[in-house]
Write an enzyme that holds these catalytic residues in place. Sequence first.
Site, PDB file in Angstrom:
ATOM      1  N   TYR A 156     107.220  16.703  57.016  1.00  0.00           N
ATOM      2  CA  TYR A 156     108.057  17.860  56.698  1.00  0.00           C
ATOM      3  C   TYR A 156     107.527  19.115  57.389  1.00  0.00           C
ATOM      4  CZ  TYR A 156     110.750  21.200  53.909  1.00  0.00           C
ATOM      5  OH  TYR A 156     111.590  22.207  53.490  1.00  0.00           O
ATOM      6  N   LYS A 160     109.462  21.627  60.176  1.00  0.00           N
ATOM      7  CA  LYS A 160     109.714  23.048  59.948  1.00  0.00           C
ATOM      8  C   LYS A 160     108.944  23.921  60.938  1.00  0.00           C
ATOM      9  CE  LYS A 160     112.730  22.735  56.699  1.00  0.00           C
ATOM     10  NZ  LYS A 160     114.133  23.187  56.921  1.00  0.00           N
TER      11      LYS A 160
END
Length: 247
Positions: A156, A160
């Site tokens: 993740y 990002k």
Amino acid sequence: MLDSLDGKVALVTGGSRGIGAAVALRLAEDGAHVVLTYQGGAERAEEVAAKITAMGRTGWAVRADSADPEAVRGVVEAVVERFGRLDVLVNNAGVGVLGPIGDLTLEDVDRVLEVNVRAPFLYARAASAHLTEGGRIVNLGSCIAQRVAFPGATLYGTSKAALIGLTKALARELGPRGITANLVHPGPIDTDMNPAGGPAAEGQRELTALGRFGTGAEVAAAVSYLVGEGGRYVTGAELAVDGGFAA
């Protein structure tokens, strides 16, 4: 109203719930017609669109899987065909897969990168063909891109963090055309996916300087500033709306 978006058209991906819904509603309050995409939860998406329409704007919910490049292109084309313009793109749709790096499958990697990285790139590419002077792109990142405070966020966090490079590159490339591109990093936000009363909430709360979860409306206020008149000279920037998570 200084920051009025009257007559402008905004596209918010993943706008059926949580932060995306809050952003869609705020931009409508600011005067924009808003198109929101969703993958599942058609009823919720239509409810958001109905609230926008009730404000006297046009609200339109469009089903589109951000992992499908053709769907991405089709949404942008549909918006321009219906409204004749596109002024604001908010790349909000995303997926989160957490866990030890050794437990992540190739399918996990592909899905997260397709939705969290490739889709914002493709939406920005498609939108850039139609955005004109004063156009705005806002990408939704994460506090995890600035501070990884716990294990299990490798995939993740990677996805990002990639938006930092995308946003800065877009700002540089589109700046000569009067188009801005910025990145908002939400911290722990009270949504149905990460409720402030959930089992993991206390640990997240303790990581912030303010000792609380944020709200979708607080993130939406930051987006509103960036796409409004007040944000005309802001581009390539990272704005943390994280309660001091990265402080």
